[in-house]
Design an enzyme around this catalytic site. Sequence first.
Site, PDB file in Angstrom:
ATOM      1  N   GLU A 173       0.832  -1.227   0.000  1.00  0.00           N
ATOM      2  CA  GLU A 173       0.000   0.000   0.000  1.00  0.00           C
ATOM      3  C   GLU A 173       0.858   1.266   0.000  1.00  0.00           C
ATOM      4  OE1 GLU A 173      -3.012  -0.259   3.086  1.00  0.00           O
ATOM      5  OE2 GLU A 173      -4.018  -1.893   2.050  1.00  0.00           O
ATOM      6  N   GLU A 292      -5.298  -8.465  -0.380  1.00  0.00           N
ATOM      7  CA  GLU A 292      -5.995  -8.176   0.884  1.00  0.00           C
ATOM      8  C   GLU A 292      -7.463  -7.955   0.561  1.00  0.00           C
ATOM      9  OE1 GLU A 292      -4.556  -5.352   3.790  1.00  0.00           O
ATOM     10  OE2 GLU A 292      -2.475  -5.783   3.220  1.00  0.00           O
TER      11      GLU A 292
HETATM   12  O1  AHR Z   1      -5.126  -5.995   7.198  1.00  0.00           O
HETATM   13  C1  AHR Z   1      -5.055  -4.817   7.929  1.00  0.00           C
HETATM   14  C2  AHR Z   1      -4.343  -3.689   7.203  1.00  0.00           C
HETATM   15  O2  AHR Z   1      -5.164  -3.216   6.162  1.00  0.00           O
HETATM   16  C3  AHR Z   1      -3.047  -4.019   6.516  1.00  0.00           C
HETATM   17  O3  AHR Z   1      -1.957  -3.970   7.369  1.00  0.00           O
HETATM   18  C4  AHR Z   1      -2.949  -2.962   5.467  1.00  0.00           C
HETATM   19  O4  AHR Z   1      -2.192  -3.374   4.350  1.00  0.00           O
HETATM   20  C5  AHR Z   1      -4.394  -2.638   5.134  1.00  0.00           C
HETATM   21  O5  AHR Z   1      -4.615  -1.277   5.089  1.00  0.00           O
END
Ligand code: AHR
Length: 498
Positions: A173, A292
Amino acid sequence: MESAKLTLDPAFEVGPVERRLFGSLVEHMGRCVYTGVFEPGHPRAGDDGLRRDVIELTREMGVTTVRYPGGNFVSNYEWEDGVGPASERPTRLDLAWRQIETNAFGLDEFMTWLREVDAEPVMAVNLGTRGIGEARDLVEYANFPGGTRWSDLRIKHGVPEPYGIRVWCLGNEMDGPWQIGGKTADEYGRLAFEAAKAMRRVDPDLELVACGSSNMRIPTFGSWEATVLEHCYDQVDYISAHSYYDPVGGSRADFLASAVEMEQQIEGVIATADHVAARLGSRKRLKVSFDEWNVWSQSLFGGESSLDWEHAPRIIEEEYDVAGAAVVGSLLITLLNHADRVGIACQAQLANVIAPVRTEPGGPAWRQTIFHPFALTAAHARGRILRVQATAPVMPTERYGEVPVLATAATLDDDRLAVFAVNRGERPLPVEIDLRGLPQASDLSHVTVADDDAGARNTEREPRRVEPRPADGVAIDGDRLTAVLPPVSFNILKARLS
Ligand code: AHR
């Protein structure tokens, strides 16, 4: 009663089921690692501190791929802190989640755990506070056979054979203002290109993931991917996508329709990547690593500044209900239906932190509701994914307009047909499946994840309140298979074809 009609034809397919779609994330965050997968002294932990109950649940869930060590955590992480004798490892400040990081668990423990769960690693490198050199060194430690500084260190640590880690994320990110060492798209694109080049010189067989946008609502969505890929298109194989779907702040219909947004995001990222390919005159096509995704009441989280410095704090330990399970099922269905361009997907995270598996320190581990659609899909989505032609009643939503009440995907593996179906509606949904072109179906079964109360959850006290159960009424008449999907439910219909 309104009903849905599906047509399946073996001639029309999306492509093979990509096993890497059933991935997860183990991040050094909250209690995912400490008292999640790793808890020395726990009655179910071995001498290595790995909780056997969590290993068993991870295997049962069918997790094929695990991303590590973050998440935001990776952008301030020094991987060397987490290898070598445990007594010599430094305690550090984790700036992502204001945690005290003991480094008792690191790369070598993770790889031992991963062997036990029989899954493949997706390793992330720190491109926040660190850069090309440390990423190169980590690949050398993990993948170079021996005779060099970092590979010999691995051997000294008791790991003679290289790990052979194929998939690597170039940071996490990096577009997010919250990210330690966040970058502009030009800065990150150049860095990703150079880091990828150095990492590939150590091991040419790597598959590399460039960071796409951290979500679809960030104002730079689309332009970030375009700029980053202008720099590093030739060096990478995947572009990442992340998204969390929030049950809070909209109607239940909005939440149940979340997969519409995942679909838009996948299509947007692919369109942008293909646009860059066209501009560069490249015939190569990238895949999306949706590394994610999950349901998360993110709007209730006060952010890292609301946290105190603690080791393994209880943060974002979301409790999931049946509606959450239906949404997770519909997200998995969306990933399957886009498997021609989505090559990796990781549900975030595995244990305790927005997770299908919950644990108590010194106590039990149990399955949250969202465990079940994942486990059923990972177990039964095999072979080829068929392109389903569906007509279904629609439901009104504020966010996405009219949305079909049915989300569905189908797979065919030799003589085994599996249809995955989510009823987003509040009423039972009769479905009729036209199996034209397929051999005669027999041995029918219908398993559902549903409850009279869509808010039902599994808790430490009542860990089996919500479980998959057989549903009545599935039938075949010629080439027409019929069943009724309970309200707000995830379902799998199976048949043998002969
Ligand atoms: O999964 C929780 C968080 O969400 C992670 O660390 C991040 O990559 C995302 O914003």
